[in-house]
Structures are given as structure tokens and as C-alpha cells.
Write a protein that holds these residues in place. Structure first.
Motif, short mmCIF file in Angstrom:
data_model
loop_
_atom_site.label_atom_id
_atom_site.label_comp_id
_atom_site.label_asym_id
_atom_site.label_seq_id
_atom_site.Cartn_x
_atom_site.Cartn_y
_atom_site.Cartn_z
N SER A 3 -5.95 5.29 5.22
CA SER A 3 -4.49 5.30 5.26
C SER A 3 -3.97 4.55 6.46
O SER A 3 -2.98 3.83 6.38
N ALA A 4 -4.64 4.70 7.60
CA ALA A 4 -4.21 4.02 8.81
C ALA A 4 -4.40 2.51 8.69
O ALA A 4 -3.58 1.73 9.15
N ILE A 5 -5.48 2.11 8.04
CA ILE A 5 -5.78 0.68 7.90
C ILE A 5 -4.84 0.01 6.92
O ILE A 5 -4.33 -1.09 7.15
N ARG A 6 -4.55 0.69 5.81
CA ARG A 6 -3.79 0.06 4.73
C ARG A 6 -2.32 0.44 4.73
O ARG A 6 -1.58 0.04 3.85
N ARG A 33 -16.52 9.21 -6.77
CA ARG A 33 -16.58 7.87 -6.21
C ARG A 33 -15.20 7.21 -6.14
O ARG A 33 -15.01 6.24 -5.42
N GLU A 34 -14.24 7.74 -6.88
CA GLU A 34 -12.93 7.10 -6.94
C GLU A 34 -11.81 7.97 -6.38
O GLU A 34 -10.65 7.58 -6.39
N LEU A 35 -12.15 9.16 -5.88
CA LEU A 35 -11.13 10.08 -5.40
C LEU A 35 -10.30 9.49 -4.26
O LEU A 35 -9.10 9.69 -4.18
N LEU A 36 -10.95 8.77 -3.36
CA LEU A 36 -10.24 8.22 -2.21
C LEU A 36 -9.11 7.31 -2.64
O LEU A 36 -7.98 7.43 -2.17
N SER A 37 -9.41 6.40 -3.56
CA SER A 37 -8.39 5.47 -4.03
C SER A 37 -7.31 6.18 -4.82
O SER A 37 -6.12 5.90 -4.66
N ALA A 38 -7.71 7.12 -5.66
CA ALA A 38 -6.76 7.78 -6.55
C ALA A 38 -5.78 8.68 -5.80
O ALA A 38 -4.59 8.73 -6.13
N TRP A 39 -6.28 9.39 -4.79
CA TRP A 39 -5.45 10.37 -4.09
C TRP A 39 -4.75 9.81 -2.86
O TRP A 39 -3.91 10.50 -2.26
N PRO A 47 -4.23 4.47 -10.05
CA PRO A 47 -5.46 4.24 -9.30
C PRO A 47 -6.08 2.88 -9.59
O PRO A 47 -5.84 2.27 -10.64
N ASP A 48 -6.89 2.41 -8.65
CA ASP A 48 -7.61 1.15 -8.85
C ASP A 48 -8.43 1.18 -10.13
O ASP A 48 -8.56 0.18 -10.83
N GLY A 49 -8.99 2.37 -10.42
CA GLY A 49 -9.84 2.50 -11.59
C GLY A 49 -9.12 2.14 -12.88
O GLY A 49 -9.74 1.62 -13.82
N TYR A 50 -7.82 2.41 -12.95
CA TYR A 50 -7.07 2.05 -14.16
C TYR A 50 -7.04 0.54 -14.35
O TYR A 50 -7.32 0.04 -15.44
N PHE A 51 -6.72 -0.18 -13.29
CA PHE A 51 -6.63 -1.64 -13.39
C PHE A 51 -8.00 -2.28 -13.62
O PHE A 51 -8.09 -3.38 -14.17
N ASN A 52 -9.05 -1.61 -13.19
CA ASN A 52 -10.39 -2.12 -13.46
C ASN A 52 -10.82 -1.83 -14.90
O ASN A 52 -11.34 -2.70 -15.60
N ARG A 53 -10.59 -0.61 -15.36
CA ARG A 53 -11.10 -0.19 -16.66
C ARG A 53 -10.42 -0.88 -17.84
O ARG A 53 -11.01 -0.98 -18.92
N ILE A 54 -9.18 -1.31 -17.67
CA ILE A 54 -8.50 -1.93 -18.82
C ILE A 54 -9.17 -3.23 -19.24
O ILE A 54 -8.89 -3.73 -20.34
N THR A 55 -10.05 -3.77 -18.40
CA THR A 55 -10.76 -4.99 -18.78
C THR A 55 -12.15 -4.69 -19.35
O THR A 55 -12.84 -5.60 -19.79
N PRO A 106 0.82 -1.22 0.00
CA PRO A 106 0.00 0.00 0.00
C PRO A 106 0.85 1.26 0.00
O PRO A 106 1.88 1.34 0.66
N GLY A 107 0.39 2.24 -0.77
CA GLY A 107 1.09 3.52 -0.81
C GLY A 107 2.22 3.59 -1.81
O GLY A 107 2.80 4.65 -2.01
N VAL A 108 2.57 2.47 -2.45
CA VAL A 108 3.67 2.46 -3.41
C VAL A 108 3.18 2.79 -4.81
O VAL A 108 3.69 3.69 -5.48
N ILE A 109 2.16 2.07 -5.27
CA ILE A 109 1.66 2.26 -6.64
C ILE A 109 0.67 3.42 -6.66
O ILE A 109 -0.35 3.39 -5.97
#
Length: 232
Positions: A209-212, A165-171, A82-90, A76-79
Motif C-alpha cells: 500500500s505504501a509503495i503503490r 495467492r491473490e488475496l493481497l491484490s484483491a483486498w 482484482p488483477d485476477g479478473y483482468f487476467n482470467r478473462i483472457t 492505485p486504490g481506485v479500481i
């Protein structure tokens, strides 16, 4: 380059490694991400896009999606992709025109770079006038119906940074660095539910952030609770 990552971190700025994954090295992605994790740097991960008159190195998109999301959870925190990129490519139609590319000669690739169609020259033409024109509208419709799963990062990832809806993951990777100079925060719940949406978003990001985040106890920094007096 990977052997010198620690040296780059001494320069005082955030270091980000761009990793372009081909069909032959999806399995090697974890080794690269782990190296970035150990060195304390970030990584933007993307697929090798197949353009005309070039060899096709595009990886299997389902494998890339699965591995990319797994690496985000494991490190977590390295890549910062965003999650949306890995989802959308499919998806059949995962790209959009929320981002543009302008060539060095000033011409606009529109609706995207992959279709290799240049339109106006921004040296002497107004971008918004063209985007709102009938031709711009028609080109966006073509992109929405395009069946080429190119996985171009810019067209598949940008939506994650503007979609609420995706800001949390992206930022998240960026926000962690803003809090306590990159140290992993501990989430302290507010005594009452915040009414201001900005406070709620802030609390959710800190909690996530604290959890992950990194488990090292010496890197934990407690954050103050939200002042209840601000919410009568």
C-alpha cells in the motif's frame, strides 16, 4: 452522475461506481477512472456480458485485460476489481463456481447464469445438499470445460478473494480504507521477521500500500513497527 461524485462522498460512506465496459468504450475507461480518482471514490470495472437474445456488446477481452491492469497501476486504490479478473478473462477456462446466483423466484442458476439453466428452488431445497449431489458435480465439470469466454465478473473475480495467492491484490483497495481512514500509510519494517503468518501478511499489505499509494506527503501516516517481544 460523474459530476455529482463529490456530493456522494459527503454522505460518510465509501462510494463505489460500477463501470460496465462495452466494445465501443474501452478507450473511455481512463477518463472515468481518473474522474473517480479525483473525486476520491472507488470503481468496480467489468465487461458487458453477452446473454442470449441480447445484442453483443462484449469488449475485446485482450484489450480489456491490458487497459484494466494499466489503469490499476496508474490509479492505485481506485479500481476494486482484482488483477485476477483482468487476467482470467483472457483464459480459455477462467471462470469457476465459487459464486452462485439465485433468481428472484428462489431458483438457483447453476453452474452459472450465462448457460441459463435453473436447478433447485432454495425456498424448499437445501443448497449444500444439491451442491454435493451428482447433478451438481456434473454441472461443475461442464462449467470447467465450457468454451464460452463470457467474462461475467462474478464468475471470473470471486476466486481472487478466496485464493491465498491473490488475496493481497484483491483486498488491497479495501485494506487501505481500513488503515487510517483511507490515508496512505508509510511502511515501517519490523526489526525481525514475524513468525506469525498473519503479521507477515499484514506487513506485506502495508508495504504494498505504501509503495503503490497516493504520493501526497500530507496524507502519509506512519505506522508502528511490530513488537518484537511477541516473537521470542
Amino acid at each position: 452522475m460523474y459530476d455529482e461524485l463529490e456530493e456522494y462522498t459527503k454522505w460518510g460512506s465509501i462510494v463505489t461506481v460500477q463501470i460496465v465496459v462495452t466494445k465501443n468504450d474501452v478507450g473511455a475507461l481512463e477518463e472515468k477512472i481518473k474522474r473517480c480518482h479525483d473525486a476520491g471514490v472507488k470503481a468496480v470495472v467489468m465487461c458487458a456480458v453477452h446473454l442470449k437474445n441480447t445484442k453483443d456488446h462484449l469488449p475485446d477481452l485482450w484489450s480489456m485485460s491490458r487497459v484494466g491492469l494499466e489503469m490499476k497501476k496508474k490509479y492505485p486504490g481506485v479500481i476494486i476489481s482484482p488483477d485476477g479478473y483482468f487476467n482470467r478473462i483472457t483464459w480459455d477456462h477462467g471462470c469457476d463456481t465459487s459464486s452462485i446466483i439465485v433468481d428472484a423466484d428462489g431458483f438457483l442458476w447453476y453452474p452459472c447464469r450465462v448457460l441459463e439453466e435453473k436447478t433447485i428452488n432454495l425456498i424448499d431445497s437445501d443448497l449444500m445438499t444439491y451442491v454435493e449431489s451428482p447433478d451438481g458435480h456434473e454441472r461443475r465439470q461442464r462449467m470447467a470445460a465450457c468454451d464460452i469466454q463470457c467474462a461475467w465478473y462474478q464468475y471470473y473475480a470471486t476466486q481472487s478473494f478466496v485464493n491465498p495467492r491473490e488475496l493481497l491484490s484483491a483486498w488491497m483497495p479495501y485494506y487501505r480504507d481500513l488503515l487510517n481512514k483511507g490515508k496512505q500509510p508509510v511502511f515501517a519494517a519490523a526489526p525481525i521477521a514475524p513468525r506469525d503468518p498473519r503479521d507477515l501478511i499484514h506487513a506485506q499489505i502495508v508495504q504494498e500500500s505504501a509503495i503503490r499509494g497516493l504520493p501526497a506527503s500530507e496524507s502519509l501516516v506512519e505506522l508502528p513497527t511490530i513488537d518484537s517481544s511477541r516473537h521470542p
